[in-house]
Design an enzyme around this catalytic site. Sequence first.
Site, short mmCIF file in Angstrom:
data_model
loop_
_atom_site.label_atom_id
_atom_site.label_comp_id
_atom_site.label_asym_id
_atom_site.label_seq_id
_atom_site.Cartn_x
_atom_site.Cartn_y
_atom_site.Cartn_z
N ALA A 105 0.87 -1.17 0.00
CA ALA A 105 0.00 0.00 0.00
C ALA A 105 0.91 1.22 0.00
CB ALA A 105 -0.90 0.01 1.23
N CYS A 106 0.45 2.30 -0.61
CA CYS A 106 1.23 3.53 -0.64
C CYS A 106 0.28 4.69 -0.38
CB CYS A 106 1.91 3.71 -1.99
SG CYS A 106 2.94 5.19 -2.10
N TYR A 107 0.66 5.53 0.56
CA TYR A 107 -0.18 6.66 0.95
C TYR A 107 0.63 7.95 0.95
CZ TYR A 107 -2.91 2.86 3.04
OH TYR A 107 -3.60 1.71 3.27
#
Length: 128
Positions: A105-107
């Site tokens: 996941a990348c935020y």
Amino acid sequence: MMKKIIATEKAPAAVGAYSQAVRAGDFIFVSGQLPLVPETGLMAEGDISVQARQSLENLKAILESEGCTMENAVKTTVLLENIDDFAAVNAVYAEYFQKDCPARACYAVDKLPKCAKVEIELIAYCGK
């Protein structure tokens, strides 16, 4: 299930009330790694690629302290100060994960500790 606190001098010391990593059975949960240079405790100097590489090297050192490698990673989370840095970080990330890549996941976040541009955490399975 027993848990083991993991600490290595080859990665930066925790900057708060947490452990570098915790081993629970065959799983290793590595805390988010800022791009801090272990020898100095200072932020890696350079652009987002330099910082991403340092964060990944810190993760790698923690896994290696338990006899594991980046190939054992099953999940990562990447936190970016600026989502426009995604492509540059992804290019460095791809150097560390080339085959059977972990879930990710990348935020984009408002701010990271110590004004870092990136922080990466990882979960690894180091069983048989």
